[in-house]
Design a protein around this motif. Structure first.
Motif, PDB file in Angstrom:
ATOM      1  N   ILE B  53       0.845  -1.200   0.000  1.00 16.47           N
ATOM      2  CA  ILE B  53       0.000   0.000   0.000  1.00 16.47           C
ATOM      3  C   ILE B  53       0.877   1.245   0.000  1.00 16.47           C
ATOM      4  O   ILE B  53       0.606   2.219  -0.708  1.00 16.47           O
ATOM      5  CB  ILE B  53      -0.967  -0.032   1.197  1.00 16.47           C
ATOM      6  N   ILE B  54       1.965   1.202   0.767  1.00 17.08           N
ATOM      7  CA  ILE B  54       2.890   2.338   0.754  1.00 17.08           C
ATOM      8  C   ILE B  54       3.461   2.507  -0.657  1.00 17.08           C
ATOM      9  O   ILE B  54       3.576   3.614  -1.171  1.00 17.08           O
ATOM     10  CB  ILE B  54       4.030   2.126   1.774  1.00 17.08           C
ATOM     11  N   ALA B  55       3.775   1.363  -1.312  1.00 13.26           N
ATOM     12  CA  ALA B  55       4.369   1.411  -2.651  1.00 13.26           C
ATOM     13  C   ALA B  55       3.376   1.913  -3.686  1.00 13.26           C
ATOM     14  O   ALA B  55       3.770   2.403  -4.739  1.00 13.26           O
ATOM     15  CB  ALA B  55       4.870   0.023  -3.045  1.00 13.26           C
ATOM     16  N   GLY B  56       2.090   1.757  -3.400  1.00 11.13           N
ATOM     17  CA  GLY B  56       1.079   2.122  -4.387  1.00 11.13           C
ATOM     18  C   GLY B  56       0.643   0.943  -5.240  1.00 11.13           C
ATOM     19  O   GLY B  56      -0.138   1.095  -6.169  1.00 11.13           O
ATOM     20  N   LEU B  57       1.169  -0.238  -4.899  1.00  9.54           N
ATOM     21  CA  LEU B  57       0.798  -1.434  -5.667  1.00  9.54           C
ATOM     22  C   LEU B  57      -0.581  -1.945  -5.261  1.00  9.54           C
ATOM     23  O   LEU B  57      -1.188  -2.728  -5.970  1.00  9.54           O
ATOM     24  CB  LEU B  57       1.853  -2.524  -5.476  1.00  9.54           C
ATOM     25  N   GLU B  58      -1.039  -1.519  -4.081  1.00  9.36           N
ATOM     26  CA  GLU B  58      -2.419  -1.790  -3.676  1.00  9.36           C
ATOM     27  C   GLU B  58      -3.026  -0.472  -3.224  1.00  9.36           C
ATOM     28  O   GLU B  58      -2.322   0.404  -2.742  1.00  9.36           O
ATOM     29  CB  GLU B  58      -2.486  -2.738  -2.472  1.00  9.36           C
ATOM     30  N   MET B  59      -4.329  -0.390  -3.353  1.00  8.11           N
ATOM     31  CA  MET B  59      -5.017   0.794  -2.860  1.00  8.11           C
ATOM     32  C   MET B  59      -5.669   0.449  -1.525  1.00  8.11           C
ATOM     33  O   MET B  59      -6.262  -0.613  -1.390  1.00  8.11           O
ATOM     34  CB  MET B  59      -6.114   1.212  -3.851  1.00  8.11           C
ATOM     35  N   PRO B  60      -5.570   1.335  -0.539  1.00  9.07           N
ATOM     36  CA  PRO B  60      -6.234   1.047   0.734  1.00  9.07           C
ATOM     37  C   PRO B  60      -7.743   1.176   0.571  1.00  9.07           C
ATOM     38  O   PRO B  60      -8.223   1.961  -0.246  1.00  9.07           O
ATOM     39  CB  PRO B  60      -5.699   2.132   1.664  1.00  9.07           C
ATOM     40  N   THR B  61      -8.478   0.377   1.344  1.00 13.49           N
ATOM     41  CA  THR B  61      -9.934   0.505   1.331  1.00 13.49           C
ATOM     42  C   THR B  61     -10.353   1.787   2.045  1.00 13.49           C
ATOM     43  O   THR B  61     -11.336   2.413   1.688  1.00 13.49           O
ATOM     44  CB  THR B  61     -10.569  -0.717   2.018  1.00 13.49           C
ATOM     45  N   ALA B  62      -9.589   2.142   3.053  1.00  8.60           N
ATOM     46  CA  ALA B  62      -9.851   3.409   3.741  1.00  8.60           C
ATOM     47  C   ALA B  62      -8.533   3.942   4.261  1.00  8.60           C
ATOM     48  O   ALA B  62      -7.560   3.205   4.376  1.00  8.60           O
ATOM     49  CB  ALA B  62     -10.830   3.189   4.891  1.00  8.60           C
ATOM     50  N   GLY B  63      -8.507   5.225   4.557  1.00  6.72           N
ATOM     51  CA  GLY B  63      -7.311   5.811   5.123  1.00  6.72           C
ATOM     52  C   GLY B  63      -6.470   6.520   4.083  1.00  6.72           C
ATOM     53  O   GLY B  63      -6.782   6.496   2.893  1.00  6.72           O
ATOM     54  N   SER B  64      -5.407   7.173   4.550  1.00  8.82           N
ATOM     55  CA  SER B  64      -4.596   7.948   3.622  1.00  8.82           C
ATOM     56  C   SER B  64      -3.115   7.773   3.916  1.00  8.82           C
ATOM     57  O   SER B  64      -2.717   7.367   5.003  1.00  8.82           O
ATOM     58  CB  SER B  64      -4.976   9.422   3.710  1.00  8.82           C
ATOM     59  N   ILE B  65      -2.307   8.062   2.900  1.00  6.90           N
ATOM     60  CA  ILE B  65      -0.862   8.000   3.012  1.00  6.90           C
ATOM     61  C   ILE B  65      -0.335   9.368   2.598  1.00  6.90           C
ATOM     62  O   ILE B  65      -0.770   9.915   1.575  1.00  6.90           O
ATOM     63  CB  ILE B  65      -0.268   6.941   2.079  1.00  6.90           C
ATOM     64  N   ALA B  66       0.569   9.916   3.402  1.00  6.08           N
ATOM     65  CA  ALA B  66       1.129  11.215   3.053  1.00  6.08           C
ATOM     66  C   ALA B  66       2.637  11.183   3.199  1.00  6.08           C
ATOM     67  O   ALA B  66       3.176  10.498   4.072  1.00  6.08           O
ATOM     68  CB  ALA B  66       0.541  12.295   3.953  1.00  6.08           C
ATOM     69  N   VAL B  67       3.322  11.889   2.282  1.00  6.53           N
ATOM     70  CA  VAL B  67       4.761  12.056   2.381  1.00  6.53           C
ATOM     71  C   VAL B  67       5.044  13.545   2.531  1.00  6.53           C
ATOM     72  O   VAL B  67       4.561  14.346   1.724  1.00  6.53           O
ATOM     73  CB  VAL B  67       5.463  11.509   1.123  1.00  6.53           C
ATOM     74  N   ASP B  68       5.794  13.891   3.544  1.00  6.12           N
ATOM     75  CA  ASP B  68       6.094  15.300   3.784  1.00  6.12           C
ATOM     76  C   ASP B  68       4.825  16.143   3.800  1.00  6.12           C
ATOM     77  O   ASP B  68       4.795  17.243   3.250  1.00  6.12           O
ATOM     78  CB  ASP B  68       7.045  15.832   2.700  1.00  6.12           C
ATOM     79  N   GLY B  69       3.767  15.590   4.338  1.00 10.90           N
ATOM     80  CA  GLY B  69       2.525  16.336   4.444  1.00 10.90           C
ATOM     81  C   GLY B  69       1.681  16.349   3.189  1.00 10.90           C
ATOM     82  O   GLY B  69       0.578  16.878   3.174  1.00 10.90           O
ATOM     83  N   ARG B  70       2.201  15.759   2.096  1.00  6.91           N
ATOM     84  CA  ARG B  70       1.432  15.752   0.857  1.00  6.91           C
ATOM     85  C   ARG B  70       0.729  14.405   0.716  1.00  6.91           C
ATOM     86  O   ARG B  70       1.373  13.346   0.845  1.00  6.91           O
ATOM     87  CB  ARG B  70       2.369  15.961  -0.331  1.00  6.91           C
ATOM     88  N   ASP B  71      -0.575  14.449   0.436  1.00  5.55           N
ATOM     89  CA  ASP B  71      -1.346  13.217   0.322  1.00  5.55           C
ATOM     90  C   ASP B  71      -0.999  12.505  -0.982  1.00  5.55           C
ATOM     91  O   ASP B  71      -1.088  13.083  -2.065  1.00  5.55           O
ATOM     92  CB  ASP B  71      -2.838  13.542   0.341  1.00  5.55           C
TER      93      ASP B  71
END
Lengths: 309, 360, 305
Positions: B53-71
């Motif tokens: 999910i962090i890699a983007g190879l799967e999409m989360p069903t819910a929730g968010s991932i942010a790097v340096d504050g950017r979604d």
């Protein structure tokens, strides 16, 4: 996007989370789905036009009639009635079914023997590869070219008889223009479908499995029957399946080698169609389709070919 | 960890469902720039899914991932700029070593000389320059994984994801690869996120570990924290080798079916009532107990040899790891009763509702 | 291992069976080659008066001075050969493209996948004569002009595409999708991943599909006889010629086609072996001992038909 996802963070009311849940996931899913359908569409269009539509049209036309040379577009059972009350029809069905089953049995047996021999008794890897190549290469050459040499091979003044008479044997007229010739020719044409798959299925079996069976005291025959044959079943069915596909529609072998002595449905369809008797041809085609589906379906029951994919 | 260490990569409320199976349940992970993080857990715990999910190879069903504050939740893997190292290497079979390493640069559109300027030093770094034109099928497992790492690092990713990077290597190579990973992390200063089911690898490499079980984070903290003060029964069982003894604390005494022992450790915050004592297998001793120790008499049930260690299993469910030499000196006999003891100050208590007594 | 008497017997029986099969498979080609040098008739063996005249006739069908045997049919195979080559080339390229696209689609799970798998094979499993008849009747109904570029091409694609589809499914089911994931992690978008990873790794399958498409189309007769209108492919011309009289010219033609096919397939097999070695190493080194898969990734669980 970012604001939307932000609003999904915890701390926000659970109801909102549930409502917005999985937006990205569903988008990705939809994107994948759409791509799959886009990739699939061209193939489906061709199949719909050149396979599904023809099958439907055949069913439709089989309810038409011919009035002399005139085609009458009706929808009644007159054509089917005529076909079904004609004893020739039953002879055709029977001879088709019989020929196909005999050829499949022969091809299966020969292919199994040859494939097994190749897999277990040819120990040199190089020779094995060479023989396998030789056994499947003819598939890639013109089938028509292969059957037109039949006459010079088996004809009255052909090669076999030349060889026979030159060593003082009587002339043979076994293998041209009769049913035996047709079955023999078809077997030789379609055995190539079986040898390869059987060989591959057998060579996929771990040697340890066979060794284990022998260690447990099973004879070579028992090992073959209880271990190798069940495991080779997939290859055998693959071969028979493809042989059957070609067999059902093959009208040329019967005509050129069988000499029309034992016409099959395919040959009859081709002849009725050639003389403009479309409704009869269509009715016979429907019957042939049912028989083919039945036989191919039975083969699938014996072994689900999707497992070989 | 300190507050400055967090905030680079943030997973907030991440959940994942496949049809009806819930794989991840409301995960919060916060990772600081330059950290070496390990996600550990048994198979099926969701650690690989988290990484994907962090890699983007799967999409989360819910929730968010942010790097340096950017979604970045909606970004595709190729838009995230992360590097990834795969368990089964996932090298391109149709390309040679050089081309594999160069792939990311080529996709980016770098010129041939530019690519060469980057790739050759990288091949030197991993010691594979002489094999630059080798086919992948001609490499050993360790060499393949080094190509995999070089290929990921050459595009200077924002962070490196490692999915069981030593999972396909044999024990000897595993240790060498661990040393190499540690060195690469220090050299590059990159953030590493590492997934493994091998707890000793995680403890050796990471500066912080997340222990996962059943789609949840059971505990996070520094390796020594997790090792010494497991927060839950699961962690105590999964990380390290521990004896878990159920009982209850009554004043300064721990009562259990095995007997009553002093709780030890004056001044510690202890749970009240029903709890579980966690005693590391290597802190349990065999032989005459000194004054103040917690001791029991137990028959020896079984012995298990593992290299330099022998594990003694006693009736009542206590085990101890003894070095082979020491074990041989004691001349173990199955069925014989021994005195088994431990220092009560080394015991860590988990309250029955799963919370730990110890902050650290 | 010590052979039992049964096994020794099978070694002999199996060997003979195998040898007989090879003889029956290859004798025709041998005979055909010999008879192609016969000057007059093919019905007598061994051929008398050997010459190259049949080959000359084959390539110069308009040179009437060559055709001196009374009653000899003047068959021009050059036109049908060109048409068959063009049709086979077009068919193989288009069928391969469609089959590859469809097989890639089948890696995803979508609604109707199970049924559509069978639909995709319909053009292959339905007996050819039925599809020939049906498509001819269908074309009549919708006023689609019959000819090799229209009905012919469509029928041939419908016939050969499923073979390519199966080939691609077989390859894709053994295709490790993590290499595509690796490529996308390195910044490649969907199209770049396909162009630089998926397609090169599938190259042997692409060639196999092209080969299937070409040879099956080049040889097609069951469907073609009814859908080509006035156009004549080579097999149609050949079967037409046999109903008149088989002449040595036909064997000259057959010999050349057989030679061509053998060279084509042998080249492919050499290429395939080279590719296989390139990806998976020499056949001697039995590599690929996949370590235990502790936690298969979703991609590895992959799409299975």
């Amino acid at each position: 996007m970012s604001t939307l996802s932000r609003s999904l963070s915890p701390g926000v009311e659970t109801a909102t989370v549930a409502a917005g849940e999985g937006v990205n996931e569903r988008l990705a899913e939809r994107r994948r789905n759409r791509r799959a359908w886009m990739l699939l569409t061209p193939a489906l269009v061709v199949t719909a036009v050149a396979a599904i539509a023809p099958l439907l049209v055949i069913i439709w036309v089989s309810f038409w009639r011919t009035d002399g040379l005139q085609l009458v577009r009706t929808f009644d059972f007159a054509n089917w009635g005529r076909v079904l009350s004609d004893p020739t029809f039953y002879r055709l069905v029977w001879s088709t079914l019989r020929t196909v089953l005999i050829v499949l049995a022969l091809v299966g047996l020969l292919g199994l023997v040859a494939g097994y021999y190749l897999a277990r008794y040819v120990t040199s890897r190089k020779l094995q590869t060479l023989l396998l190549m030789l056994a499947i290469l003819p598939f890639w050459t013109s089938y028509l070219i292969r059957i037109i040499t039949w006459q010079p091979l088996f004809g009255n003044s052909g090669v076999i008889n030349f060889l026979a008479t030159s060593v003082g044997l009587p002339k043979m007229e076994m293998f041209l223009y009769n049913q035996r010739a047709m079955i023999f020719a078809m077997s030789s044409l379609y055995v190539v479908f079986v040898i390869g798959p059987v060989f591959w299925a057998l060579s996929r079996i771990e040697p340890d499995v066979i060794a284990a069976s022998r260690m447990l005291g099973a004879s070579a025959w028992t090992t073959f029957r209880t271990v190798e044959l069940p495991l080779a079943r997939g290859g055998l069915v693959v071969g028979l399946f493809f042989a059957a596909i070609f067999l059902f529609g093959d009208y040329a072998t019967g005509r050129l080698i069988g000499g029309g002595t034992n016409p099959m449905l395919s040959d009859a369809i081709s002849q009725y169609a050639g003389s403009g008797q479309w409704p009869v041809a269509a009715a016979l085609a429907v019957v042939l389709f049912l028989i083919a589906t039945l036989v191919l379906g039975l083969l699938m029951r014996v072994y689900d070919l999707r497992k070989e994919l | 960890m300190t507050a400055t260490a967090t905030g680079f990569l943030e997973l907030t409320g991440v959940s994942k469902r496949y049809n009806d199976t819930v794989v991840l349940k409301d995960l919060d992970i916060s990772i600081g720039q330059g950290e070496f993080i390990s996600l550990i857990g048994p198979s099926g715990s969701g650690k690989t899914t988290t990484l994907r999910i962090i890699a983007g190879l799967e999409m989360p069903t819910a929730g968010s991932i942010a790097v340096d504050g950017r979604d970045i939740t909606a970004l595709l893997p190729n838009e995230r700029g992360f590097g990834m190292v795969f368990q089964h290497f996932a090298l391109f079979p149709h390309l040679d070593v050089y081309q594999n390493v160069a792939y990311g640069l080529k996709v980016r559109g770098d010129s041939k000389p530019e690519i060469e300027r980057e790739v050759l030093p990288m091949l030197d770094r991993i010691g594979l320059r002489p094999l630059a034109n080798r086919k992948i099928s001609e490499l050993s497992g360790g060499q393949r994984q080094r190509v995999g790492i070089a290929r990921a690092l050459i595009v200077r990713p924002k962070l490196l994801l490692l999915d069981e990077p030593t999972g396909s290597l044999d024990t000897k190579l595993k240790l060498a690869m661990q040393t190499e990973l540690k060195a690469l992390h220090e050299e590059s200063g990159l953030t590493f996120i590492h997934v493994t089911h091998n707890q000793s690898e995680a403890l050796a490499l990471a500066n912080r570990v997340y222990v996962m079980n059943d789609g949840r984070i059971e505990q996070q903290g520094s390796p020594s924290q997790v090792y010494r003060y497991p927060a839950t029964r699961f962690v105590a069982d999964f990380v390290g080798r521990n004896n878990l003894i159920d009982g209850e604390i009554d004043g300064a005494v721990f009562r259990s079916p095995l007997g009553s022992f002093p709780v030890g450790g004056a001044g510690r915050a202890l749970p009240r009532g029903a709890c579980t004592a966690v005693i590391r297998a290597d802190s349990v001793q065999v032989g005459p107990a000194p004054e103040g120790a917690a001791a029991i008499q137990a028959p020896l049930d079984a012995l298990e040899y593992a290299g330099s260690m022998v594990t003694w299993f006693f009736g009542g469910g206590v085990m101890t790891d003894v070095s082979t030499d020491e074990s041989a000196g004691l001349e173990p006999k199955i069925g014989k009763t021994y005195t088994v003891w431990w220092d009560p100050n080394n015991v860590h208590y988990l309250s029955a509702d799963g919370t730990s007594s110890q902050g650290g | 291992m010590q052979l039992s008497s049964g096994q020794r017997a099978f070694r002999i029986i199996g060997g003979i069976a195998f040898a007989l099969i090879l003889i029956v498979l290859y004798a025709p080609f041998l005979i055909m080659g010999m008879l192609s040098f016969a000057e007059r008739t093919t019905a007598v063996f061994p051929p008398k008066d050997l010459s190259f005249i049949s080959y000359q006739k084959l390539f110069n069908p308009d040179d009437f001075s060559l055709f001196r045997i009374p009653g000899e049919p003047l068959v021009n195979y050059l036109g049908p050969i060109k048409l068959s080559l063009a049709l086979a080339l077009l068919t193989s390229v288009l069928a391969t493209a469609l089959a590859l696209m469809a097989a890639l689609a089948f890696r995803e799970r979508f609604k109707g996948r199970g049924v559509l798998f069978y639909v995709m094979l319909l053009g292959m499993v339905t007996p050819g004569i039925i599809l020939g008849l049906g498509f001819r009747l269908f074309a009549d109904q919708v006023a689609l002009p019959t000819g090799w570029m229209t009905t012919g091409l469509l029928t041939h694609i419908a016939w050969t595409m499923p073979f390519g589809f199966i080939v691609f499914l077989i390859f894709l089911n053994r295709f490790d999708r993590t290499i595509e994931e690796a490529a996308s992690m390195l910044g490649a978008n969907t199209w770049t991943v396909f162009r630089t990873v998926t397609l090169p790794v599938l190259a042997p399958a692409v060639l196999a599909s092209l080969l299937f498409g070409f040879t099956l189309s080049f040889d097609e007769i069951q469907r073609s006889s009814l859908v080509l209108g006035s156009d004549q492919t080579l097999p149609i011309a050949v079967i037409g010629a046999t109903t008149v009289r088989i002449t040595p010219v036909l064997y000259a033609l057959g010999s050349l086609i057989a030679l061509f096919s053998f060279v084509l397939v042998a080249t492919y097999l050499l290429f395939f072996e080279r590719e296989r070695q390139r990806f998976y190493g020499a056949p001697t080194e039995d590599a690929d001992s996949d370590a235990d898969d502790n936690e298969p990734t979703p991609a590895r669980r992959g799409a299975r038909a």
